[in-house]
Design an enzyme around this catalytic site. Structure first.
Site, PDB file in Angstrom:
ATOM      1  N   GLY B 134      38.780  41.289  30.029  1.00 52.53           N
ATOM      2  CA  GLY B 134      39.056  39.942  30.507  1.00 52.53           C
ATOM      3  C   GLY B 134      38.510  39.722  31.912  1.00 52.53           C
ATOM      4  O   GLY B 134      38.188  40.669  32.632  1.00 52.53           O
ATOM      5  N   CYS B 135      38.409  38.471  32.280  1.00 49.79           N
ATOM      6  CA  CYS B 135      37.767  38.131  33.557  1.00 49.79           C
ATOM      7  C   CYS B 135      38.652  38.511  34.738  1.00 49.79           C
ATOM      8  O   CYS B 135      38.205  39.184  35.672  1.00 49.79           O
ATOM      9  CB  CYS B 135      37.395  36.664  33.576  1.00 49.79           C
ATOM     10  SG  CYS B 135      38.725  35.528  33.134  1.00 49.79           S
ATOM     11  N   PHE B 136      39.905  38.060  34.741  1.00 45.02           N
ATOM     12  CA  PHE B 136      40.820  38.478  35.812  1.00 45.02           C
ATOM     13  C   PHE B 136      40.950  40.005  35.801  1.00 45.02           C
ATOM     14  O   PHE B 136      40.977  40.650  36.852  1.00 45.02           O
ATOM     15  CB  PHE B 136      42.205  37.859  35.614  1.00 45.02           C
ATOM     16  CG  PHE B 136      42.401  36.519  36.232  1.00 45.02           C
ATOM     17  CD1 PHE B 136      42.076  36.280  37.561  1.00 45.02           C
ATOM     18  CD2 PHE B 136      42.958  35.467  35.499  1.00 45.02           C
ATOM     19  CE1 PHE B 136      42.291  35.035  38.141  1.00 45.02           C
ATOM     20  CE2 PHE B 136      43.173  34.225  36.073  1.00 45.02           C
ATOM     21  CZ  PHE B 136      42.832  33.996  37.399  1.00 45.02           C
ATOM     22  N   THR B 139      38.021  41.760  37.464  1.00 43.47           N
ATOM     23  CA  THR B 139      37.978  41.555  38.910  1.00 43.47           C
ATOM     24  C   THR B 139      39.053  42.368  39.617  1.00 43.47           C
ATOM     25  O   THR B 139      38.818  42.970  40.673  1.00 43.47           O
ATOM     26  CB  THR B 139      38.153  40.053  39.216  1.00 43.47           C
ATOM     27  OG1 THR B 139      37.336  39.302  38.322  1.00 43.47           O
ATOM     28  CG2 THR B 139      37.774  39.744  40.663  1.00 43.47           C
TER      29      THR B 139
END
EC number: 1.2.1.38
Lengths: 325, 325, 325, 325
Positions: B134-136, B139
């Site tokens: 996932g993106c979050f 990061t």
């Protein structure tokens, strides 16, 4: 205190009316009609109003209010008035385009006055029914009417105007999705925007010989509020003569002012003002004008019309602080 | 040239895959599957591709492609694979969260590898099935993994991150309407965002003793792309020691870099990079990290994984020019 | 591999050149000259390049490079070439307006070719010195040149175009302050923008009889990148005839394409493309065109010119992923 | 009508004071002092005021005004008062941070009261000199003070807040350049923002035992106005108990309200309101609060203080229409 009702209370223009009316000293909001939100608090939808209004949306209509504001989609005002019958004493201010054109001005025996105060001040004061002008139409007319009054629109007019995303209404659509609109720009309805009807009608009202073309290019800007319009046409006089004409035309206007310096949109955002600026280049006069599409272009002008109809102070409820930055 | 297929072709992540793959020198797009758009040109939906791709969306699936990218909504990848049977030689890269957690890693006998190259480089190289992070989660993990590797996450972690509107997908909703999101800010799912599962799992993979809390506050920013995350926790070492740990952890990373200067989001927008910055204040270490949610946080990382699986040059197709301003 | 030097390396266009050239397979950046930043890392200024380039700004010039890009303010290229003498083998691509007009085309015995590939393809291929077109000029010419080629510009032309804040350069000014520009709109230099010289010159190159007026209204939009232009004029043919003319004119163009659907700016942002769309209304033809002002309108076109001069693949280094959203 | 003077008239906070005071029914603006703009019309700088104010900036000071607003850069108020001597009857409201901390509260024998009405209502009513709180400080205190009043801040507090570009003042800088800030996000001054002094001081005023850490991460958002803050800490009570505490604390507040629904920044932009929302997750209480940094966080609060000092209606001049969209 007069009692007012608002129909179609969940949209942008109804929201703006409520925001303005809760601080208007001569008005009490009697009801805000919204079938889809009936029973919900107004501040559930217009969430900036938390702490300022406890009233709820209603699915009941009080047909005896003093003023009725219609904030319905275009074409729906007629239907609404056919299905709901108000006291003959109820004044109606319609924000749609249902009654703006001459052919639509009389409905159910009611005579609607086109509610652009800079054009029809005296007629508005004695009117009972108002067709509130469109946002582009307001902005562009205020750029051109002073010339029309002096029969000076003698060649084609080239208008380019850009509006914010509130101009497209609250419904969700591709061009109002954030990821589409953010840092984007596009045109729509080139040369055929529906406000051209109002514009031509008002120009002809002042300059009966007017028969030139208004070439109108509307654009979608990546901002929420406001309209920035430029218009140019041939003009044989000097810039000073043009300024004299505009200053004279707007000398008693409460919300429209001539600016000596070039305009930028945020000067009027969140106010009921229109600013106009003039520039001469060779044989062309360039007129720029700016408004907030939801205020001077909709709800603010509607309240201005109400103030005129009742003899209230013209700026009552409309002394708004610009957002500016 | 390998043949790839894309499922769910009208969404953001599929669009980004197409944008990247048309310039990838080892890949040919075999089909882009979209039932709702079947027969339409891909450039009718992804309109920046006019002039670059003539292919159309298809409602047919080629079950013999070399690589299949699944760009479906969370929960739909499993259903899709149940209903469609691909060659045993077809490698699958799934961009949803269906196979990211340990309990979901084996499906139909296929073993999915969590495709974060900075964490699982060797496993990815030999994998046939990838659960793309996932993106979050990407990061935030890239901010914390180097500490976990050294068992240095010894107290609660406080994470605040803001994502752009593309993070919410293409569907229309109140919080992605332009007039709502423009110049706005809000949080959502405080402390309970679904990516916490992946994050905790990866931290525990490196620091088996990890049992502290990751307090994660996700926010909606008024921009379209990118994630800006800050994380802080107690850290007893010096800033230099921390830098050494991070530089070592990322010494072979192709897309993740330590920055000596404070970060701002646009440094990575429209790239596959992650930048990380360290700051020490008293007993706390503050780690900030930035990615483009659709690239390093989705489609770019998916292609990175494909490059690794096939032994292509890691950065093939991913040498992207930042938008920056 | 050819060696290139960049003069004026801290500005937007130099930054874009660097971003593009680090991934160009035929080029090595020999030096980036910036007196104010000499000794600093390039990635200290162009901070998206962290991890991608270790080179520093230099205050030394290598006068033997193969290609020199001049990214100086308008008027400064001549001065620079007077004070710095390069090998006669060094090809020069100037991004300012110093050599664009016919009267300025020969300087120090160097003959500059106006570097708009869609207009001067063959001349560019054999040129040693290029005057790279302006951003507005590129966008507006690509809207009008096909008509000019067929002597079809037979009445006044009305052009409205809006540019992003990068169009104003990196220097700080009132109209590039965030709080001013955010959600704002304004025009500037009505009818007198300096790019009119280039535009008229190119139109006359193709339509020697051209003597009508190009009424050009430039605007400042609240976005960072891109130009959206509309132009209309009288056109007696049909829409199909117009499309035929444009398709034919751009049939070999690598970056300019006719779109069947209406345009929106982000289709080309962060690419070297120009999209053009045609619309007929009564006797008027409306042409809209969009570019990224820093790429097709500056640095991308400069590299396109270099590719042509060296016989590299035209799109080398310019297969850019649009930001799009 | 009282007479007021404004010092430092070209900045944001002075501009907002003028915008508010021109519609305040108890006040007349006696002078607006700006040496750099002396002789220019106020509407030349604050251009949204065209048509609303004809007054000019002055380089003369009337030392007998009833109220003096100081809108100077931090550190300059003391210098100004040393060099300019006002009537002992002149009340002073200082918008800088010169007099906010206890050690700075007495200057030239004048005793400054910290002007946060929700904290010091009675003291403000009888004060002659006001230290107007900072914008972040206001927003964060209003999130935490109700807990402090009940000695409920018993563990470390984690605050994340984002402010608009107006927070950085009118001067031009890299991080307020449009091309930098557009669609960007970054943090600054982690854990050390200067408003922590005020915040800790007020918390200690209500909870004398308070000795925990306020971990404050300030961020720069890509919008112009407003502050969105979240704060969380351990809280053993129920959500209902927390709501009771907040409702009680703010029961007489004219501008601060508890919201039952999650907040988004634009609910308060261009108003003097603060909205607060509570959320319980496990053992943590999350408090979010929002203000307009230039109004509730500066000029609006300054006028609120003036209203209290003079016994005017609290909301006089502050019944502002939110921009909202």
């Amino acid at each position: 205190m007069i009692q007012v009702g608002i129909i179609g209370g969940a949209g942008y223009t109804a929201g703006e009316l409520i925001r303005l009316l809760i601080h208007h000293r001569e008005v009490k909001i009697n009801f805000v009609y919204s079938t889809s939100n009936a029973g919900n608090k107004i501040s559930d939808i217009h969430q900036d109003l938390i702490g300022e209004i406890d009233q709820k949306f209603s699915d009941k209509i009080n047909t005896d209010v003093d003023v009725l504001f219609l904030c319905l989609g275009h074409g729906n005002s007629k239907t609404f008035l056919e299905n709901n019958h108000f006291s003959s004493a109820t004044k109606i201010i319609d924000l749609s385009n249902d009654f703006r054109l001459l052919n639509d001005r009389v409905f159910q025996g009611k005579e609607f006055v086109y509610g652009l105060p800079e054009l029809n001040l005296e007629a508005i004061k004695t009117a009972n029914y108002i067709a509130n002008p469109g946002c582009f139409a307001t902005t562009i007319q205020l750029a051109l009417l002073p010339l029309a009054k002096h029969d000076l629109l003698q060649s084609d007019i080239h208008v380019n105007a850009v509006t914010g995303a509130t101009g497209a209404g609250t419904s969700l659509s591709k061009t109002t999705h954030y990821t589409w609109r953010d840092n984007n720009f596009s045109y729509y309805k080139p040369f055929t925007h529906q406000h051209l009807g109002e514009i031509n009608q008002s120009l002809t009202q002042l300059q009966t010989s007017f028969s030139n073309e208004v070439n109108f290019m509307p654009n979608r800007g990546n901002f929420s509020r406001g309209i920035f319009a430029t218009a140019y046409s041939k003009f044989e006089g000097t810039l000073e003569e043009a300024k004299h004409i505009y200053l004279d035309f707007y000398k008693d206007a409460k919300f429209t002012f001539l600016s000596d310096v070039e305009l930028h949109l945020k000067q009027v955002v969140n106010t009921n003002k229109c600013l106009v600026h003039l520039h001469k280049h060779n044989d062309k006069l360039l007129i720029s004008s700016i408004t907030d599409n939801l205020l001077k272009g909709a709800s603010g002008q509607a309240i201005h019309n109400m103030n005129l109809m009742y003899g209230f102070e013209e700026s009552e409820g409309l002394n708004l602080k610009a957002t500016y930055f």
